[in-house]
Write an enzyme that holds these catalytic residues in place. Structure first.
Site, mmCIF file in Angstrom:
data_model
loop_
_atom_site.group_PDB
_atom_site.id
_atom_site.type_symbol
_atom_site.label_atom_id
_atom_site.label_comp_id
_atom_site.label_asym_id
_atom_site.label_seq_id
_atom_site.Cartn_x
_atom_site.Cartn_y
_atom_site.Cartn_z
ATOM 1 N N GLN A 259 -5.128 -8.227 -6.279
ATOM 2 C CA GLN A 259 -6.030 -9.293 -5.854
ATOM 3 C C GLN A 259 -6.247 -10.304 -6.967
ATOM 4 O O GLN A 259 -6.354 -11.502 -6.723
ATOM 5 C CB GLN A 259 -7.380 -8.720 -5.415
ATOM 6 C CG GLN A 259 -7.318 -7.964 -4.119
ATOM 7 C CD GLN A 259 -6.721 -8.785 -2.992
ATOM 8 O OE1 GLN A 259 -7.284 -9.789 -2.566
ATOM 9 N NE2 GLN A 259 -5.557 -8.369 -2.511
ATOM 10 N N HIS A 262 -4.034 -13.490 -7.212
ATOM 11 C CA HIS A 262 -4.148 -14.603 -6.266
ATOM 12 C C HIS A 262 -4.531 -15.894 -6.981
ATOM 13 O O HIS A 262 -3.878 -16.915 -6.837
ATOM 14 C CB HIS A 262 -5.195 -14.289 -5.188
ATOM 15 C CG HIS A 262 -4.638 -13.537 -4.027
ATOM 16 N ND1 HIS A 262 -3.744 -14.079 -3.150
ATOM 17 C CD2 HIS A 262 -4.862 -12.273 -3.594
ATOM 18 C CE1 HIS A 262 -3.431 -13.187 -2.224
ATOM 19 N NE2 HIS A 262 -4.092 -12.086 -2.470
ATOM 20 N N GLU A 327 -14.443 -7.963 0.773
ATOM 21 C CA GLU A 327 -13.371 -8.307 1.710
ATOM 22 C C GLU A 327 -12.462 -7.089 1.922
ATOM 23 O O GLU A 327 -12.185 -6.696 3.055
ATOM 24 C CB GLU A 327 -12.570 -9.481 1.143
ATOM 25 C CG GLU A 327 -11.390 -9.901 1.999
ATOM 26 C CD GLU A 327 -10.526 -10.954 1.305
ATOM 27 O OE1 GLU A 327 -9.735 -11.605 2.010
ATOM 28 O OE2 GLU A 327 -10.629 -11.113 0.071
ATOM 29 N N HIS A 328 -11.980 -6.510 0.832
ATOM 30 C CA HIS A 328 -11.135 -5.312 0.882
ATOM 31 C C HIS A 328 -11.835 -4.181 0.131
ATOM 32 O O HIS A 328 -12.251 -4.375 -1.014
ATOM 33 C CB HIS A 328 -9.786 -5.554 0.200
ATOM 34 C CG HIS A 328 -9.045 -6.756 0.690
ATOM 35 N ND1 HIS A 328 -9.045 -7.958 0.014
ATOM 36 C CD2 HIS A 328 -8.277 -6.934 1.794
ATOM 37 C CE1 HIS A 328 -8.297 -8.834 0.679
ATOM 38 N NE2 HIS A 328 -7.830 -8.247 1.756
ATOM 39 N N ASP A 361 -2.171 -6.296 3.768
ATOM 40 C CA ASP A 361 -1.844 -7.714 3.687
ATOM 41 C C ASP A 361 -0.638 -8.074 4.535
ATOM 42 O O ASP A 361 -0.551 -9.182 5.066
ATOM 43 C CB ASP A 361 -1.553 -8.105 2.230
ATOM 44 C CG ASP A 361 -2.804 -8.503 1.472
ATOM 45 O OD1 ASP A 361 -3.857 -8.671 2.113
ATOM 46 O OD2 ASP A 361 -2.721 -8.648 0.241
#
Length: 432
Positions: A259, A262, A327-328, A361
């Site tokens: 993550q 990103h 989010e995750h 994902d």
């Protein structure tokens, strides 16, 4: 990465500061976006061509230069190596299968007096999906946005994607072919959102716009909401890993990197119940960072917003997770299904040491368009239900209106709405 300990007196303040992210709209961006949206609404295709040439460095002369057909998408698919074709089809098939389970169906029932009540489910007519371009290509975003719309029964799926310097990405276009996109416009930014929302001579007006984008895209989605529906205004990517020490440290380190790579404002947090294990993961990160092509971005992300949190036990870790509402969320623990029952707020929950967030994902099946910035407290992943509408069904019987009419009459008179009351009273057998 910051080091936090739940036993320290200032833990809550430190956690709150860690999660803080400036979500206020930038007035200058809003002004630019407002002007662009108004111009596209007024001048249509001409404005769309002008902004695309200016911002993407293209040289389109007519709108036809910015349109891709089904034949174009199929050609892009056929140009790809077989292994990529297979991967796209596999991901699309799994995402389709999962989202079929989400499809809502119409239903009705009858009261004892013969009154029929129910709910009719219908798909949206036409949707627009925004797919980012520029720094990276995201074929997975095409599949995740288009496939649930396809499953819902949406007849037209219009995709917009920027193509800086006119470079078209075959994998993105192939994903559009596999996911059943109807037509593609190679435009991006606020101008693309405005075109979808208001319609132009060539871009059809849609009912809803989904998909992530930069700050200008987010501002444009906020502006056009109400004219069309939107999915959400997404913030930076997030991952929270709860680990009990049974997962190899290298695995957890790479999950955090996944993550952080990103962008510089993505957030990666690890909660552990053992300081020794947290130290082990840190050691793994120090070693593995040397192998990362996006090392600078990862280091900036972890330095800006990353953290390791020492919790006293997994119960406390779950409560912290519920506050963070990530989010995750990876539950890298023994008996993950049992611990998942304690989670109330998370976009997606990845259970067990073999379930890396990256599988979600791309190809596990559930949608990767997820609520960020603690909005999982009140919102959900993108799904088939986002492309369906509910209409209430009411058919009152002659017998049923004798009771309902009197109730409605009393309440309508109480609100001083005489016509409402009389409309109900006219249908009563004992109406004077």
């Amino acid at each position: 990465m910051k080091k936090l300990d739940t036993q320290f007196p200032d833990f809550q303040a430190e956690l709150k500061a860690l999660l803080a992210f400036e979500t206020a709209q930038n007035p200058e961006i809003d002004r630019i976006v407002a002007d662009i949206c108004a111009d596209v609404q007024k001048r249509g295709d001409a404005a769309l061509i002008e902004y695309t040439n200016r911002f993407d460095g293209t040289s389109a002369q007519t709108i036809d230069d910015l349109i891709l057909t089904q034949d174009d998408l199929q050609s892009a698919f056929e140009r790809l190596p077989e292994n990529i074709q297979i991967a796209l089809k596999t991901a699309a098939r799994r995402v389709e299968s999962y989202h079929k389970h989400q499809k809502m169906e119409s239903w009705t029932y009858e009261d004892e007096d013969g009154t029929l009540l129910g709910q009719q489910i219908t798909p949206l007519d036409r949707v627009g999906i925004y797919v980012p371009g520029g720094k990276a290509a995201y074929p997975s975003s095409v599949i995740m946005n288009a496939m649930p719309a396809h499953v819902a029964g949406v007849k037209e799926i219009i995709m917009v994607v920027p193509t800086p310097k006119g470079e078209r990405n075959d994998i993105v276009l192939a994903a559009a072919f596999v996911a059943g996109v109807t037509k593609v416009f190679t435009v991006g930014g606020a101008q693309a959102v405005a075109a979808l929302a208001y319609g132009t001579e060539s871009v059809p007006q849609v009912d809803k716009i989904t998909g992530p984008g930069n700050a200008f895209v987010a501002a444009a989605k906020r502006r056009v909401f109400g004219v069309v529906g939107i999915d959400m205004v997404a913030g930076p990517s997030e991952i929270l890993v709860i680990a009990d020490g049974t997962t190899p440290a290298d695995w957890v380190a790479m999950d955090l990197f996944s993550q952080a790579e990103h962008d510089e404002i993505a957030q990666a947090i690890l909660i552990g119940t053992s300081q020794a294990y947290l130290d082990e993961v840190q050691t793994a990160m120090n070693r593995l960072i040397e192998t990362m092509p996006r090392r600078a971005i990862i280091e900036a992300s972890l330095g800006n917003r990353g953290a390791m949190i020492l919790a006293k036990d997994l119960d406390e870790a779950c409560e912290i997770a519920n506050y963070i509402s990530p989010e995750h969320l990876e539950l890298s623990v023994e008996n993950p299904q049992e611990w998942a029952k304690k989670i109330r707020h998370a976009g997606a929950i990845f259970m067990g040491r073999y379930t890396s967030e990256s599988l979600g994902d791309y190809c596990a099946g559930p949608n990767h368009v997820l609520p960020t910035s603690r909005t999982a407290r009140f919102s959900s992943p993108l799904g088939t239900y986002d492309f369906q509408k509910r209409s209430s069904l009411i058919q009152v019987s002659e017998q049923g209106v004798q009771k309902l009419g009197k109730t409605a009459s009393v309440l309508a008179h109480g609100e001083s709405l005489t016509a409402h009351a009389r409309a109900a009273e006219f249908r009563l057998k004992d109406n004077p």
